[in-house]
Every structure is written in C-alpha cells, then in structure tokens.
Scaffold this active site. Structure first.
Site, short mmCIF file in Angstrom:
data_model
loop_
_atom_site.label_atom_id
_atom_site.label_comp_id
_atom_site.label_asym_id
_atom_site.label_seq_id
_atom_site.Cartn_x
_atom_site.Cartn_y
_atom_site.Cartn_z
N TYR A 66 0.83 -1.22 0.00
CA TYR A 66 0.00 0.00 0.00
C TYR A 66 0.86 1.26 0.00
O TYR A 66 0.48 2.27 -0.59
CB TYR A 66 -1.00 -0.01 1.17
N GLN A 100 -15.15 2.95 -6.87
CA GLN A 100 -14.44 1.91 -6.11
C GLN A 100 -12.97 2.30 -5.96
O GLN A 100 -12.22 1.61 -5.29
CB GLN A 100 -14.53 0.57 -6.85
N ASP A 103 -7.81 6.22 -5.16
CA ASP A 103 -6.99 7.40 -5.46
C ASP A 103 -7.88 8.64 -5.38
O ASP A 103 -9.06 8.55 -5.07
CB ASP A 103 -6.32 7.26 -6.86
N HIS A 118 -14.70 2.21 -1.43
CA HIS A 118 -13.58 1.40 -0.91
C HIS A 118 -12.52 2.21 -0.19
O HIS A 118 -11.38 1.77 -0.04
CB HIS A 118 -12.96 0.58 -2.06
N CYS A 126 -5.23 2.71 12.36
CA CYS A 126 -4.64 1.53 12.98
C CYS A 126 -5.55 0.33 12.79
O CYS A 126 -6.76 0.47 12.60
CB CYS A 126 -4.30 1.78 14.45
N THR A 187 -14.73 -0.95 -14.71
CA THR A 187 -14.76 -1.92 -13.60
C THR A 187 -15.03 -3.32 -14.15
O THR A 187 -15.81 -3.49 -15.08
CB THR A 187 -15.80 -1.54 -12.53
N SER A 188 -14.37 -4.31 -13.52
CA SER A 188 -14.53 -5.70 -13.95
C SER A 188 -15.89 -6.26 -13.53
O SER A 188 -16.25 -7.36 -13.93
CB SER A 188 -13.41 -6.55 -13.37
N ASN A 212 -15.71 -0.04 -21.36
CA ASN A 212 -14.63 -0.94 -20.94
C ASN A 212 -14.02 -1.54 -22.20
O ASN A 212 -14.75 -1.90 -23.12
CB ASN A 212 -15.23 -2.06 -20.05
P1 OAD Z 1 -10.33 -4.40 -11.80
O1 OAD Z 1 -8.85 -4.39 -11.84
O2 OAD Z 1 -11.02 -5.63 -11.32
O3 OAD Z 1 -10.91 -4.13 -13.25
C1 OAD Z 1 -10.47 -3.07 -14.03
C2 OAD Z 1 -11.34 -3.00 -15.25
O4 OAD Z 1 -10.94 -1.87 -16.00
C3 OAD Z 1 -11.23 -4.20 -16.19
O5 OAD Z 1 -12.53 -4.64 -16.54
C4 OAD Z 1 -10.49 -3.65 -17.39
O6 OAD Z 1 -10.92 -4.26 -18.60
C5 OAD Z 1 -10.92 -2.21 -17.35
N1 OAD Z 1 -10.00 -1.25 -17.99
C6 OAD Z 1 -8.65 -1.32 -18.15
N2 OAD Z 1 -8.19 -0.22 -18.76
C7 OAD Z 1 -9.26 0.58 -18.99
C8 OAD Z 1 -9.43 1.87 -19.60
N3 OAD Z 1 -8.39 2.57 -20.08
N4 OAD Z 1 -10.69 2.38 -19.67
C9 OAD Z 1 -11.74 1.70 -19.17
N5 OAD Z 1 -11.63 0.48 -18.60
C10 OAD Z 1 -10.42 -0.07 -18.51
O7 OAD Z 1 -10.78 -3.11 -10.97
P2 OAD Z 1 -12.16 -2.83 -10.24
O8 OAD Z 1 -13.31 -3.32 -11.02
O9 OAD Z 1 -12.12 -1.43 -9.82
O10 OAD Z 1 -11.31 -3.58 -4.09
O11 OAD Z 1 -11.99 -3.74 -8.97
C11 OAD Z 1 -12.98 -3.69 -7.98
C12 OAD Z 1 -12.35 -3.82 -6.64
O12 OAD Z 1 -11.55 -5.01 -6.58
C13 OAD Z 1 -11.37 -2.73 -6.30
O13 OAD Z 1 -11.98 -1.58 -5.78
C14 OAD Z 1 -10.52 -3.38 -5.26
C15 OAD Z 1 -10.27 -4.67 -6.01
O14 OAD Z 1 -9.75 -5.69 -5.34
C16 OAD Z 1 -10.73 -3.72 -2.91
O15 OAD Z 1 -9.53 -3.58 -2.74
C17 OAD Z 1 -11.71 -4.04 -1.82
#
Ligand code: OAD
Length: 243
Positions: A66, A100, A103, A118, A126, A187-188, A212
């Site tokens: 982190y 989510q 940053d 998140h 802590c 988001t995935s 996406n």
């Molecule tokens: P992921 O890393 O799971 O997914 C990122 C998504 O962004 C994928 O579907 C990629 O295809 C897409 N992507 C990549 N480049 C891109 C671009 N230039 N424009 C648009 N999309 C793009 O990230 P999150 O979905 O945010 O949680 O993950 C959800 C949560 O899982 C996070 O908040 C975090 C993680 O573990 C915690 O830490 C609790």
C-alpha cells in the site's frame, strides 16, 4: 461510434449516476487490480494482499504494497476520462459519482458529488481501533504503529471481507433506481456489493451504459456496451452531447 440514442438520452437526462473502477485510472498510470502486476510486485495477486488475513499474516508485506501504491497515486494526474466525468456533472442537474477507486483523481479533476465505496489510499488508520493517523514514524522492517493504542498501521481502504462505509451501497441503489441513465466504467464488475449497483438499475429498467475495453459479466445485460478506453470514449461523449 457514440450512438445518437445515447447522445439524446444524456442530453435530456435529469439524473445520471456513474460507477467507476480501476480502469478509469489506468490511463493515468495507476495499475488495475486484475491486470498482471509488474516489477517488484509481479509475484503477488493484488486481491490476495487486500485482506485482513493477509495483513495479519504479513503486516510488512501488505503495508509496503500500500505504501508503494500510495506513493504512485500521489504522483499521477487525472486523465481525460476523469475530466469528462467532472464536466458531465456540470451539465446534468442531478449527478452522482460512485467510485471503487481509492486514489483522488476524480476529486483532482473537479468531480463534486463523489461517494467512495472502498476508502482512500491516502488515509492511514490503525488495525485494531481504526484510529485515524496523520503522521507516523517509518522504521525499517515492520509497519509503523498507532501512537494511541500501539497496533499496526494500515491504509484506510476497504479490504475483502470488510464492510463498506455505512449506507453507501443503499444510497447508490436508491439513486440508480430513479436515474435516467447509469454508466458503469472501468470496472470488472466482479466485486460485490459495488457490482450490484448497475444491476439494481437494470432491474428497475434504467438504461445502463458500460465503457470498458473488455467484456465483463454485465456486458450481455447492459443497454449499450462501448468497447474502449474511458479516457478516449468519455471526452467524445461530452463533445457530442454538449460540445
Ligand atoms: P479491476 O482491476 O477488477 O478491473 C479493471 C477493469 O478496468 C477491467 O474490466 C479492465 O478491462 C478495465 N479497464 C482497463 N483499462 C481501462 C481503460 N483505459 N478504460 C476503461 N476500462 C479499462 O478493478 P475494479 O473493477 O475497480 O477492491 O476492482 C474492484 C475492486 O476489486 C477494487 O476496488 C478493489 C479490487 O480488489 C478492494 O480492494 C476491496
């Protein structure tokens, strides 16, 4: 590339909700969670570091990961996708951004009505008591400890298995059910409860647009899937609708 139906819908929309994930910050240089890591961290799965169990097993490893992400997040700039979302907020009478991301690039770009699901990577608290800490001494070898209770310090983010901020998901679900249009961007759609937000909208017959470069589990259900980078597609949408 941007269908006229979307341009018309957005131009007339009174209430718009946006859910963002790590992909929105990818073009700023913040690694997503499910892309392969590079360099120092290549042998670790981010999702396996983001848990209380991982921290308890190896506090130093998780603190350092982190610390690395915090340093990176401190150096990056908003990209045209963040800027376009801040512009969208200026045009739509009732606009909410649910993110989510941990940053601060949406804030830096000028978005106002932001709900963080998140947490915030720049916050430190802590592990035992969640005391928020502004300054800490970094000694080599272990994470710093809390000046109030002595427990390890950690990032103020939500880990797998931890609760989201009170009411955040309920607020989002209520909001999207009465929206005219919902976006799910970068988001995935794998991590719940955040991933349920666009599904709430679809269940209420509210149109959902996904942006996406890749398919996700919701792609086949959304009203429109725009395949590409948010930093390229979002400015195009703004230009077509309000340019
Ligand atoms: P992921 O890393 O799971 O997914 C990122 C998504 O962004 C994928 O579907 C990629 O295809 C897409 N992507 C990549 N480049 C891109 C671009 N230039 N424009 C648009 N999309 C793009 O990230 P999150 O979905 O945010 O949680 O993950 C959800 C949560 O899982 C996070 O908040 C975090 C993680 O573990 C915690 O830490 C609790």
């Amino acid at each position: 590339m941007i269908p006229q139906s979307l341009i018309n819908l957005l131009r007339d929309a009174k209430r718009v909700a946006v859910l963002t994930g790590a992909g929105v910050s990818a073009e700023s240089g913040v690694p997503t969670f499910r892309d392969a890591q590079t360099g120092l961290w290549a042998k670790y799965e981010p999702t396996e570091l983001a848990t209380p169990e991982a921290f308890k097993a190896d506090p130093e490893l998780v603190w350092n990961w982190y610390a690395w992400r915090r340093e990176l997040a401190g150096k990056v700039q908003p990209n045209p996708g963040h800027v376009a979302l801040a512009q969208m907020e200026q045009h739509v009478p009732d606009f909410a951004l649910f993110t989510q991301n941990v940053d601060d690039l949406h804030d830096q770009a000028g978005s106002q009505n932001i709900t963080r699901f998140h947490g915030n990577i720049f916050g430190v608290k802590c592990f035992d008591q969640h005391h928020m800490i502004d300054n800490w001494d970094q000694l080599p070898g272990t994470p710093p400890t809390c000046p109030q209770c002595g427990s390890w310090l950690r990032s103020d983010v939500v880990w797998f298995g931890e609760a989201l901020p009170d009411g955040a998901i309920e607020t989002a679900a209520d909001y999207v059910r009465s929206a005219d249009l919902v976006f799910s961007i970068g988001t995935s759609s794998l991590v719940y409860p955040a991933a349920a937000v666009p599904i709430e909208a679809l269940n209420a017959s509210v149109p959902v647009v996904e942006i996406n470069p890749n398919e996700t589990p919701i792609t086949e259900h959304v009203s429109l899937a725009l395949r590409g980078k948010s930093g390229e597609i979002l400015p195009l949408i703004i230009e077509k609708v309000w340019g």
